[in-house]
Design a protein around this motif. Structure first.
Motif, PDB file in Angstrom:
ATOM      1  N   THR A  88       0.849  -1.199   0.000  1.00 32.83           N
ATOM      2  CA  THR A  88       0.000   0.000   0.000  1.00 32.83           C
ATOM      3  C   THR A  88       0.879   1.241   0.000  1.00 32.83           C
ATOM      4  O   THR A  88       1.662   1.467   0.928  1.00 32.83           O
ATOM      5  N   LEU A  89       0.752   2.032  -1.053  1.00 30.11           N
ATOM      6  CA  LEU A  89       1.523   3.262  -1.177  1.00 30.11           C
ATOM      7  C   LEU A  89       0.857   4.413  -0.433  1.00 30.11           C
ATOM      8  O   LEU A  89       1.518   5.322   0.073  1.00 30.11           O
ATOM      9  N   GLY A  90      -0.475   4.376  -0.373  1.00 31.27           N
ATOM     10  CA  GLY A  90      -1.216   5.438   0.295  1.00 31.27           C
ATOM     11  C   GLY A  90      -2.703   5.241   0.085  1.00 31.27           C
ATOM     12  O   GLY A  90      -3.147   4.205  -0.414  1.00 31.27           O
ATOM     13  N   THR A  91      -3.459   6.247   0.490  1.00 29.52           N
ATOM     14  CA  THR A  91      -4.919   6.227   0.328  1.00 29.52           C
ATOM     15  C   THR A  91      -5.332   7.310  -0.653  1.00 29.52           C
ATOM     16  O   THR A  91      -4.879   8.453  -0.568  1.00 29.52           O
ATOM     17  N   PHE A  92      -6.180   6.925  -1.595  1.00 26.46           N
ATOM     18  CA  PHE A  92      -6.734   7.859  -2.576  1.00 26.46           C
ATOM     19  C   PHE A  92      -8.184   8.122  -2.211  1.00 26.46           C
ATOM     20  O   PHE A  92      -8.972   7.190  -2.022  1.00 26.46           O
ATOM     21  N   THR A  93      -8.541   9.396  -2.094  1.00 23.60           N
ATOM     22  CA  THR A  93      -9.925   9.781  -1.816  1.00 23.60           C
ATOM     23  C   THR A  93     -10.434  10.687  -2.934  1.00 23.60           C
ATOM     24  O   THR A  93      -9.751  11.634  -3.333  1.00 23.60           O
ATOM     25  N   HIS A  94     -11.608  10.346  -3.434  1.00 24.00           N
ATOM     26  CA  HIS A  94     -12.273  11.171  -4.439  1.00 24.00           C
ATOM     27  C   HIS A  94     -13.475  11.813  -3.771  1.00 24.00           C
ATOM     28  O   HIS A  94     -14.428  11.130  -3.414  1.00 24.00           O
ATOM     29  N   ARG A  95     -13.426  13.131  -3.607  1.00 21.20           N
ATOM     30  CA  ARG A  95     -14.585  13.879  -3.115  1.00 21.20           C
ATOM     31  C   ARG A  95     -15.445  14.179  -4.340  1.00 21.20           C
ATOM     32  O   ARG A  95     -15.125  15.069  -5.125  1.00 21.20           O
ATOM     33  N   ASN A  96     -16.522  13.434  -4.482  1.00 23.14           N
ATOM     34  CA  ASN A  96     -17.284  13.416  -5.729  1.00 23.14           C
ATOM     35  C   ASN A  96     -18.632  14.108  -5.536  1.00 23.14           C
ATOM     36  O   ASN A  96     -19.635  13.470  -5.248  1.00 23.14           O
ATOM     37  N   PHE A  97     -18.636  15.426  -5.728  1.00 22.79           N
ATOM     38  CA  PHE A  97     -19.856  16.212  -5.550  1.00 22.79           C
ATOM     39  C   PHE A  97     -20.352  16.741  -6.887  1.00 22.79           C
ATOM     40  O   PHE A  97     -19.552  17.040  -7.778  1.00 22.79           O
ATOM     41  N   PRO A  98     -21.668  16.843  -7.053  1.00 23.10           N
ATOM     42  CA  PRO A  98     -22.212  17.321  -8.331  1.00 23.10           C
ATOM     43  C   PRO A  98     -21.688  18.713  -8.670  1.00 23.10           C
ATOM     44  O   PRO A  98     -21.593  19.587  -7.798  1.00 23.10           O
ATOM     45  N   ILE A  99     -21.321  18.899  -9.914  1.00 22.99           N
ATOM     46  CA  ILE A  99     -20.850  20.201 -10.383  1.00 22.99           C
ATOM     47  C   ILE A  99     -22.043  20.934 -10.998  1.00 22.99           C
ATOM     48  O   ILE A  99     -22.560  20.532 -12.043  1.00 22.99           O
ATOM     49  N   THR A 100     -22.493  21.963 -10.301  1.00 27.61           N
ATOM     50  CA  THR A 100     -23.688  22.686 -10.747  1.00 27.61           C
ATOM     51  C   THR A 100     -23.357  23.792 -11.730  1.00 27.61           C
ATOM     52  O   THR A 100     -24.236  24.296 -12.429  1.00 27.61           O
ATOM     53  N   SER A 101     -22.083  24.205 -11.762  1.00 30.41           N
ATOM     54  CA  SER A 101     -21.647  25.183 -12.759  1.00 30.41           C
ATOM     55  C   SER A 101     -20.164  24.933 -13.020  1.00 30.41           C
ATOM     56  O   SER A 101     -19.466  24.335 -12.213  1.00 30.41           O
ATOM     57  N   GLY A 102     -19.695  25.410 -14.177  1.00 23.63           N
ATOM     58  CA  GLY A 102     -18.313  25.151 -14.532  1.00 23.63           C
ATOM     59  C   GLY A 102     -18.148  23.728 -15.067  1.00 23.63           C
ATOM     60  O   GLY A 102     -19.110  23.068 -15.457  1.00 23.63           O
ATOM     61  N   THR A 103     -16.911  23.261 -15.108  1.00 26.38           N
ATOM     62  CA  THR A 103     -16.605  21.950 -15.679  1.00 26.38           C
ATOM     63  C   THR A 103     -15.704  21.150 -14.752  1.00 26.38           C
ATOM     64  O   THR A 103     -14.996  21.699 -13.909  1.00 26.38           O
ATOM     65  N   SER A 104     -15.718  19.839 -14.957  1.00 29.80           N
ATOM     66  CA  SER A 104     -14.855  18.934 -14.220  1.00 29.80           C
ATOM     67  C   SER A 104     -13.501  18.806 -14.916  1.00 29.80           C
ATOM     68  O   SER A 104     -13.383  19.052 -16.118  1.00 29.80           O
ATOM     69  N   ILE A 105     -12.492  18.382 -14.178  1.00 23.94           N
ATOM     70  CA  ILE A 105     -11.237  18.004 -14.811  1.00 23.94           C
ATOM     71  C   ILE A 105     -11.447  16.714 -15.604  1.00 23.94           C
ATOM     72  O   ILE A 105     -12.412  15.974 -15.382  1.00 23.94           O
ATOM     73  N   THR A 106     -10.553  16.453 -16.535  1.00 26.97           N
ATOM     74  CA  THR A 106     -10.538  15.165 -17.222  1.00 26.97           C
ATOM     75  C   THR A 106      -9.236  14.417 -16.981  1.00 26.97           C
ATOM     76  O   THR A 106      -9.122  13.239 -17.327  1.00 26.97           O
ATOM     77  N   GLY A 107      -8.258  15.071 -16.389  1.00 27.49           N
ATOM     78  CA  GLY A 107      -7.006  14.395 -16.070  1.00 27.49           C
ATOM     79  C   GLY A 107      -6.139  15.246 -15.164  1.00 27.49           C
ATOM     80  O   GLY A 107      -6.275  16.472 -15.123  1.00 27.49           O
ATOM     81  N   VAL A 108      -5.221  14.595 -14.443  1.00 28.33           N
ATOM     82  CA  VAL A 108      -4.301  15.303 -13.556  1.00 28.33           C
ATOM     83  C   VAL A 108      -3.113  14.385 -13.266  1.00 28.33           C
ATOM     84  O   VAL A 108      -3.239  13.156 -13.342  1.00 28.33           O
ATOM     85  N   ARG A 109      -1.992  14.969 -12.954  1.00 25.65           N
ATOM     86  CA  ARG A 109      -0.750  14.216 -12.703  1.00 25.65           C
ATOM     87  C   ARG A 109      -0.422  14.209 -11.213  1.00 25.65           C
ATOM     88  O   ARG A 109      -0.572  15.215 -10.513  1.00 25.65           O
ATOM     89  N   LEU A 110       0.036  13.054 -10.736  1.00 21.65           N
ATOM     90  CA  LEU A 110       0.501  12.921  -9.357  1.00 21.65           C
ATOM     91  C   LEU A 110       1.972  12.523  -9.370  1.00 21.65           C
ATOM     92  O   LEU A 110       2.345  11.509  -9.969  1.00 21.65           O
ATOM     93  N   THR A 111       2.807  13.325  -8.715  1.00 18.99           N
ATOM     94  CA  THR A 111       4.216  13.000  -8.552  1.00 18.99           C
ATOM     95  C   THR A 111       4.463  12.585  -7.109  1.00 18.99           C
ATOM     96  O   THR A 111       4.185  13.349  -6.176  1.00 18.99           O
ATOM     97  N   ILE A 112       4.957  11.367  -6.941  1.00 21.59           N
ATOM     98  CA  ILE A 112       5.333  10.848  -5.635  1.00 21.59           C
ATOM     99  C   ILE A 112       6.834  11.035  -5.471  1.00 21.59           C
ATOM    100  O   ILE A 112       7.625  10.478  -6.253  1.00 21.59           O
ATOM    101  N   THR A 113       7.245  11.820  -4.490  1.00 23.64           N
ATOM    102  CA  THR A 113       8.665  11.984  -4.183  1.00 23.64           C
ATOM    103  C   THR A 113       8.976  11.116  -2.975  1.00 23.64           C
ATOM    104  O   THR A 113       8.428  11.329  -1.895  1.00 23.64           O
TER     105      THR A 113
END
Length: 246
Positions: A88-113
């Motif tokens: 286990t490297l860590g815990t991933f949490t997705h806070r998944n709330f409805p987006i009532t305006s604007g847009t969602s991301i479609t991708g993002v980068r995680l760098t583990i140091t």
């Protein structure tokens, strides 16, 4: 006589040039940094460069977001074999709330140091890079994108969204003897069950363990993230437009 031949052959194999000897590899500290966001409105970062970092997005209500929190250190592995046993490297949490305006991301980068030691000798820090694909599905579809019925199971509060993660060739490596290894995320684990992708409930904070291992660099297959993120970006834009129109 036969036993003697077998014993001699084993001894020769151990002495043969290039024969791998086991080494203890320890991850002693981890910090996390989110970057390279694709899409999204009102994107912001919290805790980059610490053991618990988050990226957040969305307007008009509670922000959605990802959080990575490092596991308890140290994490020890014995190399070879490749891949090493998963850890286990860590815990991933997705806070998944409805987006009532604007847009969602479609991708993002995680760098583990990660601070690395080999046989108790510090190797300094190494950066390991992973790209997350985010699919913000239409909440009102039935059946949902995962094939399940709306209002049931993981789609209890509307259709679940999907998260995937892939290896990026920007990751650094460690060397054990003549072999080059890198840190590889193999997927998510929820209640002891492994998953290659994470379907997350709407209007909730959903968590999974990030499972990883050490793998020979030559055996890791990087995801074609530039194409994947571009495609996901177009899909996300269309979904966001349909979602606002719903």
């Amino acid at each position: 006589m036969r036993k003697g031949l077998i014993a001699s052959a084993a001894a020769i194999a151990l002495l043969a040039p290039g024969a791998a000897s086991a080494a203890s590899v320890s991850i002693d500290v981890i910090t996390a940094t989110w970057s390279n966001v694709v899409g999204g409105s009102a994107v912001n970062f919290t805790g980059n460069g610490t053991a618990s970092a988050s990226v957040n997005w969305g307007t008009g209500g509670p922000q959605s977001g990802y959080v990575f929190t490092a596991a308890t250190m140290p994490i020890a592995s014995l190399l070879p074999p490749s891949p090493s046993p998963d850890f286990t490297l860590g815990t991933f949490t997705h806070r998944n709330f409805p987006i009532t305006s604007g847009t969602s991301i479609t991708g993002v980068r995680l760098t583990i140091t990660a601070g690395i030691s080999i046989d108790n000798v510090s190797q300094g820090t190494k950066n390991f890079v992973f790209d997350f694909d985010h699919w913000e599905t239409p909440n009102g579809a039935n059946p949902c994108a995962n094939g399940g019925a709306n209002g049931s199971g993981v789609n209890e509060f509307g259709c679940a969204d999907r998260v995937q993660v892939g290896f990026n060739n920007l990751s650094e490596s460690i060397v054990i003897g003549a072999d080059t290894y890198t840190l590889n995320i193999v997927g998510f684990e929820i209640n002891g069950v492994p998953f290659s992708e994470f379907w997350t409930k709407e209007n909730a904070s959903n968590s999974a363990l990030i499972r990883a291992n050490w793998t020979l660099r030559s055996e890791v297959v990087p995801a074609p993230m530039s194409l994947a993120l571009f495609g996901m970006g177009l899909a996300g834009l269309g979904l966001a437009m349909r979602r606002r129109a719903a």
